[in-house]
Scaffold this motif. Structure first.
Motif, mmCIF file in Angstrom:
data_model
loop_
_atom_site.group_PDB
_atom_site.id
_atom_site.type_symbol
_atom_site.label_atom_id
_atom_site.label_comp_id
_atom_site.label_asym_id
_atom_site.label_seq_id
_atom_site.Cartn_x
_atom_site.Cartn_y
_atom_site.Cartn_z
ATOM 1 N N PRO A 126 0.983 -1.230 -0.051
ATOM 2 C CA PRO A 126 0.107 -0.091 -0.009
ATOM 3 C C PRO A 126 0.842 1.184 0.023
ATOM 4 C CG PRO A 126 0.118 -0.890 2.323
ATOM 5 C CD PRO A 126 0.701 -1.932 1.377
ATOM 6 N N ARG A 127 0.329 2.321 0.132
ATOM 7 C CA ARG A 127 0.746 3.509 -0.133
ATOM 8 C C ARG A 127 1.507 3.951 1.361
ATOM 9 N NH1 ARG A 127 -2.812 7.762 -3.803
ATOM 10 N NH2 ARG A 127 -3.406 6.024 -5.319
ATOM 11 N N PRO A 128 2.870 4.618 1.218
ATOM 12 C CA PRO A 128 3.452 4.769 2.462
ATOM 13 C C PRO A 128 2.853 6.110 3.054
ATOM 14 C CG PRO A 128 4.796 5.282 0.808
ATOM 15 C CD PRO A 128 3.741 4.786 0.205
ATOM 16 N N VAL A 129 3.136 6.363 4.336
ATOM 17 C CA VAL A 129 2.656 7.573 5.167
ATOM 18 C C VAL A 129 3.973 8.580 4.972
ATOM 19 C CG1 VAL A 129 0.983 6.411 6.491
ATOM 20 C CG2 VAL A 129 3.220 6.713 7.446
ATOM 21 N N ARG A 130 5.021 8.266 4.680
ATOM 22 C CA ARG A 130 6.146 9.188 4.688
ATOM 23 C C ARG A 130 7.101 9.029 3.324
ATOM 24 N NH1 ARG A 130 10.304 9.445 9.510
ATOM 25 N NH2 ARG A 130 8.501 8.890 10.896
ATOM 26 N N ASP A 131 7.800 10.095 3.022
ATOM 27 C CA ASP A 131 8.619 9.681 1.759
ATOM 28 C C ASP A 131 9.524 8.471 2.055
ATOM 29 O OD1 ASP A 131 7.613 12.209 1.158
ATOM 30 O OD2 ASP A 131 9.621 13.105 1.110
ATOM 31 N N ILE A 132 9.768 7.687 1.153
ATOM 32 C CA ILE A 132 10.250 6.501 1.011
ATOM 33 C C ILE A 132 11.680 6.482 0.190
ATOM 34 C CG2 ILE A 132 10.217 3.958 0.847
ATOM 35 C CD1 ILE A 132 8.712 4.853 3.255
ATOM 36 N N ALA A 133 12.746 6.093 0.581
ATOM 37 C CA ALA A 133 13.751 6.148 -0.214
ATOM 38 C C ALA A 133 14.080 4.652 -0.789
ATOM 39 C CB ALA A 133 15.152 6.511 0.561
ATOM 40 N N VAL A 134 13.902 4.519 -2.241
ATOM 41 C CA VAL A 134 13.822 2.910 -2.685
ATOM 42 C C VAL A 134 15.370 2.982 -3.295
ATOM 43 C CG1 VAL A 134 12.687 1.437 -4.164
ATOM 44 C CG2 VAL A 134 11.340 3.024 -2.809
ATOM 45 N N GLN A 135 15.985 1.572 -2.899
ATOM 46 C CA GLN A 135 17.371 1.550 -3.308
ATOM 47 C C GLN A 135 17.092 0.602 -4.932
ATOM 48 O OE1 GLN A 135 19.758 -0.679 -0.762
ATOM 49 N NE2 GLN A 135 18.520 0.473 1.085
ATOM 50 N N LEU A 136 17.640 1.094 -5.896
ATOM 51 C CA LEU A 136 17.751 0.615 -7.105
ATOM 52 C C LEU A 136 19.002 -0.105 -7.491
ATOM 53 C CD1 LEU A 136 15.617 3.226 -9.244
ATOM 54 C CD2 LEU A 136 14.882 1.274 -8.144
ATOM 55 N N ARG A 137 19.049 -1.175 -8.248
ATOM 56 C CA ARG A 137 20.277 -1.730 -8.680
ATOM 57 C C ARG A 137 20.062 -2.605 -9.824
ATOM 58 N NH1 ARG A 137 18.947 -5.197 -3.997
ATOM 59 N NH2 ARG A 137 18.527 -7.143 -4.880
ATOM 60 N N THR A 138 20.907 -2.556 -10.806
ATOM 61 C CA THR A 138 20.852 -3.066 -12.205
ATOM 62 C C THR A 138 21.687 -4.271 -12.163
ATOM 63 O OG1 THR A 138 22.751 -2.424 -13.438
ATOM 64 C CG2 THR A 138 20.794 -0.892 -13.057
ATOM 65 N N ILE A 149 19.143 5.635 -5.711
ATOM 66 C CA ILE A 149 18.045 6.144 -4.826
ATOM 67 C C ILE A 149 17.008 6.635 -5.655
ATOM 68 C CG2 ILE A 149 16.979 7.077 -2.759
ATOM 69 C CD1 ILE A 149 18.699 4.872 -1.835
ATOM 70 N N VAL A 150 15.456 6.241 -5.419
ATOM 71 C CA VAL A 150 14.518 7.017 -5.923
ATOM 72 C C VAL A 150 13.305 7.012 -4.855
ATOM 73 C CG1 VAL A 150 13.471 4.823 -7.005
ATOM 74 C CG2 VAL A 150 12.771 7.157 -7.901
ATOM 75 N N ARG A 151 12.909 8.343 -4.584
ATOM 76 C CA ARG A 151 11.751 8.557 -3.516
ATOM 77 C C ARG A 151 10.551 8.634 -4.112
ATOM 78 N NH1 ARG A 151 14.950 9.788 0.820
ATOM 79 N NH2 ARG A 151 16.902 10.507 0.632
ATOM 80 N N ILE A 152 9.848 7.819 -3.261
ATOM 81 C CA ILE A 152 8.351 7.789 -3.309
ATOM 82 C C ILE A 152 7.766 8.677 -2.431
ATOM 83 C CG2 ILE A 152 6.196 6.346 -3.146
ATOM 84 C CD1 ILE A 152 7.867 3.876 -4.165
ATOM 85 N N PRO A 153 7.046 9.861 -2.752
ATOM 86 C CA PRO A 153 6.400 10.809 -1.818
ATOM 87 C C PRO A 153 5.372 9.994 -0.839
ATOM 88 C CG PRO A 153 6.802 11.748 -4.081
ATOM 89 C CD PRO A 153 6.647 10.232 -4.280
ATOM 90 N N ALA A 154 5.178 10.658 0.223
ATOM 91 C CA ALA A 154 4.126 10.295 1.410
ATOM 92 C C ALA A 154 2.795 10.347 0.433
ATOM 93 C CB ALA A 154 4.259 11.082 2.582
#
Length: 206
Positions: A126-138, A149-154
């Motif tokens: 589900p949707r987060p309640v605060r900004d989330i730093a998601v790690q990306l790797r290839t 890092i890509v951030r999903i806003p709250a």
């Protein structure tokens, strides 16, 4: 100097590894140290501790709470101060114990030397309640680059990111590259894209 565990998980309760306040030299009289947590809803520390005369350190307890919110890994700063001394701090990364599922969506292909702006998407449910730093790797960083890092806003369910295909100046054909999204204690998501070769093989004489 303040030291503390580098990481913990929500709901751990009182940590077995205690925090430490240490001075460079023993004190001549009992000295009171003030301690603060930057996020008391995540992590609780005593408001004060005392370094006894003739010593230079004291341990203190750290308690990790469970706030039931979907908020990813949160860095919590523990700060220690005392009159006449330079303050110190340590950071404890408190991992979420509420789980969410990540998903990655990529275009089907990209050519070496190319850049696709905001065509990569990472989604969360589900949707987060605060900004989330998601790690990306290839799986092949020498072929495809993405932000670390890509951030999903709250309150949002997705974020976009750029894809950059590296021109390696080699004739190596098409290669499939997988991009994985990760947040501690959450379910990883991934997708694949084909990186097309832009090198032209030499034409041999008949």
């Amino acid at each position: 100097l303040v030291s503390a565990p580098v990481g913990a998980r929500e709901g751990d309760g009182v940590l077995r590894e205690r925090g430490v306040v240490q001075l460079s030299a023993p004190v001549v009289r009992d000295t009171t140290i003030s301690i603060q947590s930057s996020d008391p809803k995540k992590l609780i520390v005593p408001s004060t501790v005392t370094i006894l005369a003739g010593t230079n350190r004291v341990e203190f307890s750290i308690r990790v709470l469970d706030d039931t919110a979907l908020d990813g890994t949160v860095p919590v700063v523990i700060r220690a101060d005392a009159p006449g001394y330079c303050g110190g701090s340590a950071i404890v990364a408190v991992a979420d114990n509420e789980k969410a599922a990540l998903r990655v969506n990529l275009p089907r292909k990209i050519r070496e030397g190319g850049r696709l702006q905001k065509e990569g998407v990472v989604r969360v449910h589900p949707r987060p309640v605060r900004d989330i730093a998601v790690q990306l790797r290839t799986s092949h960083p020498e072929e495809l680059r993405v932000p670390a890092i890509v951030r999903i806003p709250a309150g949002q369910s997705s974020a976009e990111f750029d894809l950059v295909a590296v021109d390696d100046n080699r004739i190596d054909g098409a290669k499939t590259v997988t991009v994985t999204a990760h947040v501690d204690n959450w379910i990883d998501g991934s997708d694949s894209i084909v990186v097309l070769d832009n090198a032209i093989p030499p034409v041999s004489a008949a």
